[in-house]
Design a protein around this motif. Structure first.
Motif, PDB file in Angstrom:
ATOM      1  N   GLN A  81      -2.434   8.654  -7.897  1.00 43.09           N
ATOM      2  CA  GLN A  81      -2.554   9.288  -6.884  1.00 43.09           C
ATOM      3  C   GLN A  81      -1.552  10.769  -7.369  1.00 43.09           C
ATOM      4  O   GLN A  81      -1.441  11.436  -6.511  1.00 43.09           O
ATOM      5  CB  GLN A  81      -0.898   8.679  -6.158  1.00 43.09           C
ATOM      6  N   ASN A 123       0.816  -1.321  -0.140  1.00 43.36           N
ATOM      7  CA  ASN A 123      -0.394  -0.043  -0.235  1.00 43.36           C
ATOM      8  C   ASN A 123       0.762   1.173  -0.014  1.00 43.36           C
ATOM      9  O   ASN A 123       0.381   2.183   0.388  1.00 43.36           O
ATOM     10  CB  ASN A 123      -0.909  -0.104   1.161  1.00 43.36           C
ATOM     11  N   GLN A 124       1.652   1.343  -1.120  1.00 41.66           N
ATOM     12  CA  GLN A 124       2.698   2.297  -0.841  1.00 41.66           C
ATOM     13  C   GLN A 124       2.308   3.627  -1.240  1.00 41.66           C
ATOM     14  O   GLN A 124       2.018   3.827  -1.682  1.00 41.66           O
ATOM     15  CB  GLN A 124       4.242   1.769  -1.812  1.00 41.66           C
ATOM     16  N   SER A 125       2.824   4.747  -0.467  1.00 41.39           N
ATOM     17  CA  SER A 125       2.502   6.403  -1.372  1.00 41.39           C
ATOM     18  C   SER A 125       3.404   6.794  -2.380  1.00 41.39           C
ATOM     19  O   SER A 125       4.145   6.226  -2.325  1.00 41.39           O
ATOM     20  CB  SER A 125       1.975   6.899   0.087  1.00 41.39           C
ATOM     21  N   TYR A 126       2.350   7.037  -3.330  1.00 40.35           N
ATOM     22  CA  TYR A 126       3.118   7.732  -4.428  1.00 40.35           C
ATOM     23  C   TYR A 126       2.802   8.736  -5.253  1.00 40.35           C
ATOM     24  O   TYR A 126       3.198   9.509  -5.459  1.00 40.35           O
ATOM     25  CB  TYR A 126       2.746   6.473  -5.280  1.00 40.35           C
ATOM     26  N   ASP A 127       2.208   9.683  -4.120  1.00 38.79           N
ATOM     27  CA  ASP A 127       2.421  10.669  -4.001  1.00 38.79           C
ATOM     28  C   ASP A 127       3.083  11.834  -3.832  1.00 38.79           C
ATOM     29  O   ASP A 127       3.443  11.934  -2.987  1.00 38.79           O
ATOM     30  CB  ASP A 127       0.739  11.175  -2.931  1.00 38.79           C
ATOM     31  N   PRO A 158      -4.812   2.982  -1.629  1.00 45.95           N
ATOM     32  CA  PRO A 158      -3.766   3.046  -1.446  1.00 45.95           C
ATOM     33  C   PRO A 158      -4.826   4.811  -0.076  1.00 45.95           C
ATOM     34  O   PRO A 158      -5.033   5.627  -0.768  1.00 45.95           O
ATOM     35  CB  PRO A 158      -2.436   3.809  -1.428  1.00 45.95           C
ATOM     36  N   ASN A 159      -4.840   4.476   1.024  1.00 44.40           N
ATOM     37  CA  ASN A 159      -5.121   5.894   1.539  1.00 44.40           C
ATOM     38  C   ASN A 159      -6.409   5.336   0.975  1.00 44.40           C
ATOM     39  O   ASN A 159      -7.550   6.651   1.397  1.00 44.40           O
ATOM     40  CB  ASN A 159      -5.160   7.451   1.328  1.00 44.40           C
ATOM     41  N   GLN A 168       2.817  14.758  -1.594  1.00 48.96           N
ATOM     42  CA  GLN A 168       2.610  14.410   0.081  1.00 48.96           C
ATOM     43  C   GLN A 168       4.264  13.946   0.488  1.00 48.96           C
ATOM     44  O   GLN A 168       5.209  14.557   1.293  1.00 48.96           O
ATOM     45  CB  GLN A 168       2.232  13.132  -0.331  1.00 48.96           C
TER      46      GLN A 168
END
Ligand SMILES: Nc1ncnc2c1ncn2[C@@H]1O[C@H](COP(=O)(O)OP(=O)(O)OP(=O)(O)O)[C@@H](O)[C@H]1O
Length: 590
Positions: free
Chosen positions: A130, A3-7, A365-366, A10
């Motif tokens: 994202q 669930n890695q964030s790629y934003d 994610p999120n 952010q």
């Protein structure tokens, strides 16, 4: 797990990169490693240029003390000729150096843009979900150009100014240590000020680049959605939104402008202080007989030679901070890694199912979880239907089958092996996916149906028409006025949505996949053509597995098995009537 964030926005807010300037420069130089020869040559020329600039005042001082004061005009002429020749050489080296560095900057730009684009292609779908396309375009176009500008225009000036400055400092101290020290003292003010102000300047520029990215994203969004904007008469709303981001950009640009020019007056003040100190002390020293007029003139010229490059360095330092802010934004992107890693699976499964979900869970994610501990198998040659209420998770399940995402828990097996052990090419040839919103490229029908299909690339149009005919697709091709040569412009906007779906269908069928997923692929197609598509699907090789996602239940009449997907669960529906019943009964809970 996955669930890695790629934003990117952010990421930059939560973990601002802290890298030393030297480390960053080393990384950038590695990108243009093959340009080393040119860089060395440019450096050599800049050193020659600096030496010429440095020796000028010494010669002038010498001429005054030895020839002007003694009225020896021959010697004066010789020195003047020599100075002229030196300045001509300086002009040539400066010109060649500028051309060399212009090329280096452009190649750095080229390499950086390639590196960023390559990275974009490696990143998973989650990254594109994202981040806004406009911001990414701004990183590729605008931020990389900031680095180019620094490399092509500022770097060598920077090196040159530094050499002249250091040389002038050495001359000042060696001519007269006390006077030299007094002349250089105001420079300390500059060092302290630069150290204190630089982080703020970089931060202000970073905010400005971010707002340029935001503006670009806003433009991109309204250009993409212009039809909706016009149809809903929302021009004012979008104009306001644009004005907002434009105002924000204006404000950050103004602040960056102030920040980038803040060094100039401080550097100018120090230079003037240096001149005043030298004049006062120098005249006193001449009066006491320990200094000559010629030496004082040389000395003043060296003070100039020290502080002028310093003034230039002020502007160059600001350029450097802009370039570093651009680099931070680019390196954030380059540092991202795809979380869709490849794993080893050396098992030799015996008669495995074509595809199997083993206790799979998934959430974006999120976002909230979409699938909870799902298990099912898809057998070869069968037709499956995924039905369920809107937002129930059908497309998500299909996206997991095509490995657009990885499960957060559990495993998906393709032909008995972990789907993550297949390389992207094998996976893409095994699984064909016709998306809900097919994407086409500007070009021709031929180019679009052969997209990602190497097999028929060299075929002539006649041969390809034969292939289309053999696959039973000729009736679909006939819907395009100029057959294979029909132009598809504006990423497919020039043709109807139904025609787009036909092209996506042809594209997928011609690849002859083992598993074909149709996600609402016939939603915009008339009943007669839909019948045609069903015939084509029926005529696919007996081993081809089909997964049909459809809201119109008549399109799934031919399914061997129906899965009802809702509220994180996948249940077998039994018959079409059962599916209908479930649809009517179930309240969407997911
Ligand atoms: N890219 C995304 N990022 C975050 N959440 C998403 C994303 N795509 C879908 N979702 C959410 O996941 C859930 C399942 O969506 P999905 O598209 O799989 O449903 P669906 O059954 O295919 O719906 P439809 O019939 O409307 O196509 C929904 O709650 C949706 O809001």
């Amino acid at each position: 797990m996955n669930n890695q964030s790629y934003d990117l926005n952010q990421l930059s807010a939560s973990a601002p990169e802290k890298k030393s300037t030297i480390a960053v420069l080393r990384k950038l130089f590695a990108l243009i490693a093959e340009e080393k020869g040119k860089l060395y040559l440019a450096c050599l020329f800049i050193i020659i240029n600096a030496l010429i600039n440095l020796s000028g005042p010494l010669l002038v001082g010498y001429a005054i003390d030895h020839y002007v004061q003694h009225k020896e005009y021959h010697g004066l002429l010789v020195i003047s000729g020599f100075l002229l020749a030196m300045y001509l050489v300086g002009f040539c080296t400066s010109y060649v150096q500028t051309r060399l560095m212009g090329g280096v900057g452009q190649r750095l730009l080229f390499q950086l843009r390639n590196a960023v684009f390559r990275k974009l292609q490696e990143l998973p779908v989650a990254f594109f979900n994202q981040n806004k396309a406009g911001d990414l375009i701004s990183r590729i176009n605008n931020d990389t150009d900031k680095l180019n500008q620094f490399f092509s225009q500022s770097l060598m000036q920077f090196v040159g100014s530094l050499i002249i400055m250091i040389g002038a400092g050495i001359f000042l101290l060696s001519i007269h240590i006390e006077l030299g020290s007094a002349a250089l003292a105001p420079a300390l003010l500059i060092v302290v000020f630069t150290k204190l102000a630089s982080p703020w300047v970089k931060r202000t520029n970073a905010l400005n680049l971010k707002s340029v990215g935001g503006m670009s994203a806003e433009i991109q969004e309204s250009l993409n959605n212009f039809k909706v904007i016009i149809a809903f008469n929302r021009r004012d709303y979008f104009r306001e939104r644009f004005e907002q981001v434009n105002t924000q950009n204006y404000t950050t640009a103004m602040k960056a402008g102030v920040a980038n020019n803040i060094f100039m007056p401080v550097y100018g003040l120090s230079a003037n202080l240096g001149q005043v100190v030298v004049l006062v002390m120098g005249i006193y020293l001449i009066a006491t007989g320990s200094f000559t007029v010629g030496l004082l003139i040389s000395f003043l010229a060296y003070v100039n030679n020290f502080y002028n490059p310093l003034r230039q360095l002020a502007a160059l330092w600001a350029n450097f901070q802009v370039a570093m802010a651009g680099w931070d934004r680019i390196s954030q992107l380059l540092a991202l890694e795809s979380n869709l890693e490849t794993v080893q699976d050396n098992s030799f499964p015996v008669q495995p199912a074509l595809l199997e979900f083993k206790d799979v869970s998934f959430g974006y994610p999120n976002g909230k979880p979409v699938l909870h501990h799902i298990s099912f198998t898809l057998e070869r040659g069968k037709t499956y239907a995924f039905v369920g209420p809107t937002g129930g998770g059908k497309t998500t399940t299909a996206s997991l089958i095509a490995r657009l995402y990885d499960p957060t828990e559990g495993k998906i097996m393709l032909e008995g092996k972990d789907i993550r052990s297949y390389d992207a090419t094998t996976r893409a040839t095994t699984i064909g996916f016709i998306l809900q919103e097919p994407f086409l490229f500007s070009g021709t029908v031929r180019e679009n149906i052969l997209y990602g299909n190497e097999q028929y690339l060299d075929y002539t149009n006649e041969q390809l028409v034969q292939v289309v005919h053999d696959a039973g697709l000729e009736a679909l091709l006939a819907r395009f006025d100029n057959g294979l040569d029909t132009t598809v412009s504006n990423s497919g906007d020039s043709i109807s949505l139904g025609q787009k779906q036909l092209l996506a269908f042809m594209r997928a069928v011609l690849r002859n996949p083992s598993l074909l997923i149709l996600d609402e692929a016939t939603a915009n197609i008339d009943t007669v053509t839909e019948q045609l598509l069903e015939d084509i699907l029926r005529r696919l090789p007996a081993t081809t597995t089909r997964v049909i996602i459809a809201h119109r239940l008549n399109t799934i009449e031919s399914a061997d098995e129906i899965f009802f997907i809702n509220a994180g669960e996948v249940n077998r529906a039994g018959s079409l009537q059962d599916a209908m019943h479930m649809l009517l009964q179930e309240k969407r809970q997911s």
